[in-house]
Write a protein that holds these residues in place. Structure first.
Motif, PDB file in Angstrom:
ATOM      1  N   GLY A   1      56.526  25.089  42.197  1.00 30.06           N
ATOM      2  CA  GLY A   1      57.830  25.401  42.771  1.00 30.06           C
ATOM      3  C   GLY A   1      58.214  26.855  42.589  1.00 30.06           C
ATOM      4  O   GLY A   1      58.183  27.377  41.479  1.00 30.06           O
ATOM      5  N   GLY A   2      58.559  27.516  43.686  1.00 30.81           N
ATOM      6  CA  GLY A   2      58.998  28.905  43.641  1.00 30.81           C
ATOM      7  C   GLY A   2      57.886  29.920  43.516  1.00 30.81           C
ATOM      8  O   GLY A   2      58.147  31.122  43.461  1.00 30.81           O
ATOM      9  N   GLY A   3      56.630  29.450  43.483  1.00 28.24           N
ATOM     10  CA  GLY A   3      55.506  30.364  43.299  1.00 28.24           C
ATOM     11  C   GLY A   3      55.013  30.976  44.595  1.00 28.24           C
ATOM     12  O   GLY A   3      55.349  30.527  45.689  1.00 28.24           O
ATOM     13  N   GLU A   4      54.198  32.020  44.472  1.00 31.13           N
ATOM     14  CA  GLU A   4      53.573  32.652  45.628  1.00 31.13           C
ATOM     15  C   GLU A   4      52.360  31.825  46.032  1.00 31.13           C
ATOM     16  O   GLU A   4      51.555  31.429  45.188  1.00 31.13           O
ATOM     17  CB  GLU A   4      53.122  34.071  45.289  1.00 31.13           C
ATOM     18  N   LEU A   5      52.193  31.574  47.322  1.00 28.87           N
ATOM     19  CA  LEU A   5      51.099  30.723  47.782  1.00 28.87           C
ATOM     20  C   LEU A   5      49.737  31.277  47.388  1.00 28.87           C
ATOM     21  O   LEU A   5      48.845  30.517  47.004  1.00 28.87           O
ATOM     22  CB  LEU A   5      51.185  30.544  49.304  1.00 28.87           C
ATOM     23  N   ALA A   6      49.573  32.579  47.483  1.00 26.83           N
ATOM     24  CA  ALA A   6      48.273  33.166  47.136  1.00 26.83           C
ATOM     25  C   ALA A   6      47.931  32.883  45.676  1.00 26.83           C
ATOM     26  O   ALA A   6      46.788  32.524  45.348  1.00 26.83           O
ATOM     27  CB  ALA A   6      48.281  34.665  47.409  1.00 26.83           C
ATOM     28  N   LYS A   7      48.907  32.996  44.792  1.00 27.91           N
ATOM     29  CA  LYS A   7      48.680  32.748  43.362  1.00 27.91           C
ATOM     30  C   LYS A   7      48.458  31.268  43.093  1.00 27.91           C
ATOM     31  O   LYS A   7      47.682  30.895  42.203  1.00 27.91           O
ATOM     32  CB  LYS A   7      49.854  33.283  42.543  1.00 27.91           C
TER      33      LYS A   7
ATOM     34  N   SER B   1      60.168  32.916  50.427  1.00 32.54           N
ATOM     35  CA  SER B   1      59.593  32.210  51.578  1.00 32.54           C
ATOM     36  C   SER B   1      59.298  33.188  52.710  1.00 32.54           C
ATOM     37  O   SER B   1      59.920  34.249  52.803  1.00 32.54           O
ATOM     38  CB  SER B   1      60.557  31.133  52.088  1.00 32.54           C
ATOM     39  N   SER B   2      58.367  32.816  53.582  1.00 36.18           N
ATOM     40  CA  SER B   2      58.051  33.648  54.747  1.00 36.18           C
ATOM     41  C   SER B   2      59.162  33.540  55.787  1.00 36.18           C
ATOM     42  O   SER B   2      59.968  32.604  55.773  1.00 36.18           O
ATOM     43  CB  SER B   2      56.728  33.209  55.370  1.00 36.18           C
ATOM     44  N   MET B   3      59.211  34.496  56.702  1.00 37.10           N
ATOM     45  CA  MET B   3      60.186  34.445  57.789  1.00 37.10           C
ATOM     46  C   MET B   3      59.975  33.201  58.633  1.00 37.10           C
ATOM     47  O   MET B   3      60.940  32.539  59.023  1.00 37.10           O
ATOM     48  CB  MET B   3      60.064  35.701  58.660  1.00 37.10           C
TER      49      MET B   3
END
Length: 245
Positions: free
Chosen positions: A66-72, A132-134
């Motif tokens: 939750g709340g993390g960067e997808l790449a990470k 989040s992304s646009m």
């Protein structure tokens, strides 16, 4: 109003909330503040992690992802399982999340009337700054109807601009776009990373979280547990400033 809202304001709190200061702008996080359903996204990630051999429940995944960067998160799954994920795993997952949110994103209770009141009653400009992304935010706001109150030019993505929280950049960027100094801004957040981003930006912050849950502690932080508490709090801050001036 929350018992954690205390007056007078500490002298070392940001100017936005001090009687001698001026509150001129409100910046919102997206997930957990305006739009719910983050557990839907983390459930997709958990499902993907299980497909690679990680025995993780949806509940565990929600806490971890939750709340993390997808790449990470992709790197975490690869490290945990020893599997090689696609190089564009984050983009694949992003598309799955956007498609899902376009159909089933829920608004946080009270979000629409709160945003409307900040704009129409308090006459304060509003912007959104999120990790989040646009594409994801546009899907969420379209599904919930919040796009009518939050036009795309007032929405800023830490992911797309490579400014993820807890870095302060996304909030500083939003303030700069409005032409308002950071010290005149207040941020509405639900995560510790978001609170830290606001603190580093020199902005005040309101944390939306149940009062029985732990939270960071610093003079610029207020706590509420429902969005209906926000406008009365801001009105009290503004009234104190008008009296002082």
């Amino acid at each position: 109003m929350s018992e954690h809202v205390n007056f007078p304001i500490p002298a070392d709190a940001p100017l936005a909330v001090q009687p001698k200061g001026e509150l001129r702008m409100v910046l919102f996080d997206c997930d957990g503040v305006l739009v719910g359903g983050e557990h839907f996204s983390t459930a997709l990630m958990s499902e993907d992690a299980r497909s690679h051999g990680w025995d993780i429940s949806d509940e565990e995944g929600n806490k971890l992802f939750g709340g993390g960067e997808l790449a990470k998160i992709g790197e975490m799954i690869a490290e945990k399982t020893g599997d090689k994920l696609p190089a564009d795993w984050d983009m694949i997952m992003q598309k799955r999340i956007v498609d899902m949110m376009r159909a089933k994103a829920p608004a946080i209770d009270g979000a629409e009337r709160m945003v409307r009141a900040v704009k129409e009653e308090l006459k304060l400009p509003v912007r959104v700054g999120s990790n989040s992304s646009m594409a994801e935010m546009e899907a969420k706001f379209s599904c919930t109807g919040l796009d009518k109150l939050l036009p795309v030019e007032r929405i800023h993505s830490g992911r797309d601009l490579s400014m993820p929280k807890p870095r302060p950049d996304i909030y500083l960027y939003g303030a700069k776009q409005e032409g308002i100094p950071p010290e005149n801004c207040i941020v509405i957040e639900d995560s510790d990373a978001g609170v830290e981003a606001a603190r580093r930006a020199g902005m005040a912050c309101v944390l939306l979280r149940d009062l029985d849950k732990p939270a960071p502690s610093w003079p610029g932080l207020f706590r509420i547990q429902h969005l209906d508490e926000l406008v009365p709090l801001l009105k009290k801050i503004i009234a104190a400033q008008q009296t002082a001036h």
